[in-house]
Structures are given as structure tokens and as C-alpha cells.
Design a protein around this motif. Structure first.
Motif, PDB file in Angstrom:
ATOM      1  N   PRO A 140      29.520  35.376  49.893  1.00  0.00           N
ATOM      2  CA  PRO A 140      30.578  35.998  50.696  1.00  0.00           C
ATOM      3  C   PRO A 140      31.780  36.339  49.816  1.00  0.00           C
ATOM      4  O   PRO A 140      32.227  35.508  49.018  1.00  0.00           O
ATOM      5  CB  PRO A 140      30.943  34.897  51.705  1.00  0.00           C
ATOM      6  N   ILE A 141      32.292  37.569  49.956  1.00  0.00           N
ATOM      7  CA  ILE A 141      33.433  37.984  49.131  1.00  0.00           C
ATOM      8  C   ILE A 141      34.632  38.434  49.974  1.00  0.00           C
ATOM      9  O   ILE A 141      35.718  38.655  49.437  1.00  0.00           O
ATOM     10  CB  ILE A 141      33.046  39.094  48.141  1.00  0.00           C
ATOM     11  N   GLU A 254      35.697  40.271  38.865  1.00  0.00           N
ATOM     12  CA  GLU A 254      37.086  40.263  39.327  1.00  0.00           C
ATOM     13  C   GLU A 254      37.404  41.558  40.078  1.00  0.00           C
ATOM     14  O   GLU A 254      38.098  41.544  41.111  1.00  0.00           O
ATOM     15  CB  GLU A 254      38.026  40.095  38.134  1.00  0.00           C
ATOM     16  N   ALA A 255      36.890  42.676  39.605  1.00  0.00           N
ATOM     17  CA  ALA A 255      37.111  43.957  40.288  1.00  0.00           C
ATOM     18  C   ALA A 255      36.462  43.953  41.669  1.00  0.00           C
ATOM     19  O   ALA A 255      37.045  44.454  42.643  1.00  0.00           O
ATOM     20  CB  ALA A 255      36.561  45.104  39.447  1.00  0.00           C
ATOM     21  N   VAL A 256      35.276  43.384  41.776  1.00  0.00           N
ATOM     22  CA  VAL A 256      34.590  43.284  43.068  1.00  0.00           C
ATOM     23  C   VAL A 256      35.431  42.467  44.047  1.00  0.00           C
ATOM     24  O   VAL A 256      35.602  42.856  45.211  1.00  0.00           O
ATOM     25  CB  VAL A 256      33.189  42.646  42.890  1.00  0.00           C
ATOM     26  N   LEU A 257      35.968  41.348  43.584  1.00  0.00           N
ATOM     27  CA  LEU A 257      36.772  40.497  44.456  1.00  0.00           C
ATOM     28  C   LEU A 257      38.071  41.187  44.880  1.00  0.00           C
ATOM     29  O   LEU A 257      38.505  41.066  46.031  1.00  0.00           O
ATOM     30  CB  LEU A 257      37.076  39.167  43.767  1.00  0.00           C
ATOM     31  N   GLU A 261      39.120  42.223  48.663  1.00  0.00           N
ATOM     32  CA  GLU A 261      40.387  41.803  49.265  1.00  0.00           C
ATOM     33  C   GLU A 261      41.097  42.985  49.927  1.00  0.00           C
ATOM     34  O   GLU A 261      41.626  42.868  51.041  1.00  0.00           O
ATOM     35  CB  GLU A 261      41.277  41.173  48.195  1.00  0.00           C
ATOM     36  N   LEU A 262      41.098  44.122  49.254  1.00  0.00           N
ATOM     37  CA  LEU A 262      41.721  45.322  49.818  1.00  0.00           C
ATOM     38  C   LEU A 262      40.952  45.819  51.039  1.00  0.00           C
ATOM     39  O   LEU A 262      41.554  46.260  52.028  1.00  0.00           O
ATOM     40  CB  LEU A 262      41.796  46.414  48.754  1.00  0.00           C
ATOM     41  N   ALA A 263      39.628  45.735  50.985  1.00  0.00           N
ATOM     42  CA  ALA A 263      38.801  46.150  52.122  1.00  0.00           C
ATOM     43  C   ALA A 263      39.041  45.241  53.319  1.00  0.00           C
ATOM     44  O   ALA A 263      39.075  45.710  54.469  1.00  0.00           O
ATOM     45  CB  ALA A 263      37.322  46.128  51.732  1.00  0.00           C
TER      46      ALA A 263
END
Length: 323
Positions: A140-141, A254-257, A261-263
Motif C-alpha cells: 500500500p502506498i 521515493e518518486a512513487v511515494l 501522496e499527491l494523488a
């Protein structure tokens, strides 16, 4: 043999490309889910892809497949475990592998969306995510909110005493059936496709669902009241296959996370706007909203809820009820 300088140079280039880490190569992630294109989850998934592409200068793209076009929820989870699917949006279905995922949707466990967020992002949420990673092999992200479920009827229901054997439709979930029996209603499972007709002809007197579904199913045409029981608050995860996650460099992880977060923030804005819009629509189309004694409903539902959760999460649910 004559040495060919040009061929040697090409060989060196090919060798360099072959040894380049995955994070430096173009990568496309497949993200399938069950919602339609108008749903806030789909829009947030698209937002995630846009942000991730921007953060990686286009090296990582995300292809989003709505409407179960890449497979049903369980099929997508299985595909992520096999490495044929990279991402999906999923929730309490994960309890088939990770029992703590049942905590995503327990009646009356969460008093408000703020309380739910506190649990989802706190130690309990961390434990749920760790178990999902360990037992399901997906990560889960981000988490998205679901609209709380409310009871519709043709008379106001302010407390459990007002139910008085009310004939109502519930999903075919033992936890839901037993909880509404304990509250004083007369619940029974029924296919969702039959609910409108059942309400219309009096086979049932009420049903319960989020405002968005009450609106889209036109229940305002056969029900006069929305009783704000908000008996189930729940969330759902944006997830990535652990096998896919482990192929990413630390920088790309880190970019995925950050993109997730923005999504998540974007989806929350859409969610809150939809709640207000759905209520306004239903009120404009004749439905009366009724505030209820939430504490009375929760207290009367407690024993039935605890009887229907497994021993692993029962102490957690007991603690949630006491907060």
C-alpha cells in the motif's frame, strides 16, 4: 581476422545499455481497478501517473485500466503476486490473505473521517500495511476514502428504537446482517439490481449505501429520508506489487511515494466535493436528511460486530469502540 572498430563500438554500447539499472530505463506500470472513469479513484490513479511521469522526466509511465478491463479485483491481486500486473486499488478483499485488512471496513469502528485517517496513518494502519506486504506481497502506498454508508427509508430513523423491525436490504455479508439485527431491524440480503423494485413494491422498506450510490441508483424516487447513520466508514489502498517495487531504485521508490501522496490529496478533494454535491442533489430531489444518535447506534451494534470479527483483530476493534 580483421578487427572491425565500428562493430566493437556497437558492442560496447549494447553492453552498457544491458548493464544499466532499471531506474534509468523506460518503464510502464500497469494499474487496473474496478471503478469507472468518473470515479474519484480513477481520476486519482491518472493523477498518480501524471505526477510520477513528471518526477522521473518521463522515464516511468503509468497505464490506467478502469472498469475491470484488466481483470476483477481478486484477479488483479493474483496478477500482482505473479508479476503480470503492477498496481491496483483494493481494500478489505485483502483479508483473504491478511486478516488485519478487515479493519478497513468495520461498522461503527470509526467515529469520523478524521478518526479513520488517524487509524489509517497511525500504528494500526502501519501494522495492516506490514501484514499486507508480508502475506500478500503487494505494498500500500496511499489510501483513498470511501463515502460513509447511510440508511434510507420512508420515515425518519433517529435512534435504534425507531427501527422497530424495519425490513431492509443489506449486502450478503454476515457482519452486516447480524449488526442490523442487533440494532432492531429486519435485514435480509438482496441483489443490488433488485433493490429499486423491492423498495418500489414494498418488499423491503429501506436500504443502506453511500450517498453517491443512493444518487446513481435513483433511490430518491422511492425513498424519502436519508438517515445519517454513517455506520461504515472505510478506506481503500492504492497498491504496487512488491516484485515491481523491488526493481525500482531508491530514488524511483521515493518518486512513487511522493506521486502517491499527491494523488491521495487530490482524491480527498474530489471525495469531499462529491459528498457535498450528492447531498445537494438528493435534497433538491425531495430527500430529507436526518441526524441520528450515533452513539446509541454504536453502543447497540458493538456486541454483534465483535462476534463477527476474528480473534486477531478483536482486541483492536474493542479498543476502537472505546475511543
Amino acid at each position: 581476422m580483421k578487427f572491425n572498430l565500428k562493430l566493437a563500438a556497437i558492442a560496447v554500447v549494447l553492453a552498457a545499455v544491458a548493464s544499466t539499472p532499471l531506474s534509468a530505463q523506460e518503464l510502464t506500470l500497469k494499474l487496473g481497478h474496478l471503478a469507472n472513469e468518473q470515479n474519484s479513484w480513477h481520476k486519482a490513479a491518472v493523477k498518480f501517473g501524471q505526477e510520477l511521469s513528471r518526477m522521473t522526466d518521463g522515464r516511468i509511465a503509468v497505464e490506467v485500466y478502469p472498469n475491470e478491463s484488466l481483470g476483477k479485483e481478486i484477479d488483479l491481486i493474483n496478477g500482482m503476486q505473479l508479476g503480470t500486473v503492477d498496481m491496483t486499488i483494493t481494500g478489505e478483499s485483502l483479508q483473504n490473505w491478511a486478516p488485519k485488512a478487515a479493519l478497513l471496513a468495520v461498522p461503527y469502528a470509526y467515529k469520523s473521517i478524521e478518526h479513520m485517517d488517524e487509524v489509517a496513518t497511525g500504528p494500526i494502519g502501519d501494522d495492516i500495511k506490514e501484514q499486507i506486504i508480508e502475506k500478500v506481497q503487494i505494498r500500500p502506498i496511499a489510501h483513498f476514502a470511501r463515502g460513509p454508508r447511510n440508511l434510507t427509508s420512508n420515515r425518519p430513523i433517529k435512534s435504534p428504537d425507531d427501527l422497530n423491525g424495519l425490513k431492509m436490504r443489506v449486502p450478503n455479508v454476515p457482519l452486516f446482517v447480524d449488526t442490523w439485527k442487533a440494532l432492531g431491524a429486519n435485514p435480509g440480503p438482496m441483489a443490488f439490481s433488485e433493490v429499486f423494485t423491492g423498495l418500489q413494491n414494498g418488499t423491503i422498506e429501506s436500504q443502506e449505501n453511500p450517498l453517491a450510490l443512493i444518487r446513481s441508483a435513483s433511490f430518491n424516487e422511492v425513498q424519502s429520508h436519508v438517515n445519517m447513520t454513517e455506520h461504515v466508514r472505510s478506506w481503500i489502498y492504492l497498491t504496487i506489487a512488491e516484485s515491481t517495487w523491488n526493481k525500482l531504485s531508491a530514488a524511483d521508490q521515493e518518486a512513487v511515494l511522493r506521486a502517491a501522496e499527491l494523488a491521495q490529496a487530490y482524491e480527498r478533494g474530489l471525495f469531499e466535493a462529491s459528498i457535498d454535491a450528492d447531498r445537494a442533489y438528493l435534497e433538491a430531489n425531495g430527500m430529507t436528511f436526518v441526524e441520528v444518535d450515533g452513539a446509541a447506534f454504536q453502543a447497540k451494534a458493538k456486541d454483534a460486530v465483535l462476534m463477527n470479527v476474528n480473534d486477531e483483530i478483536k482486541p483492536i476493534v474493542e479498543n476502537l469502540f472505546s475511543q
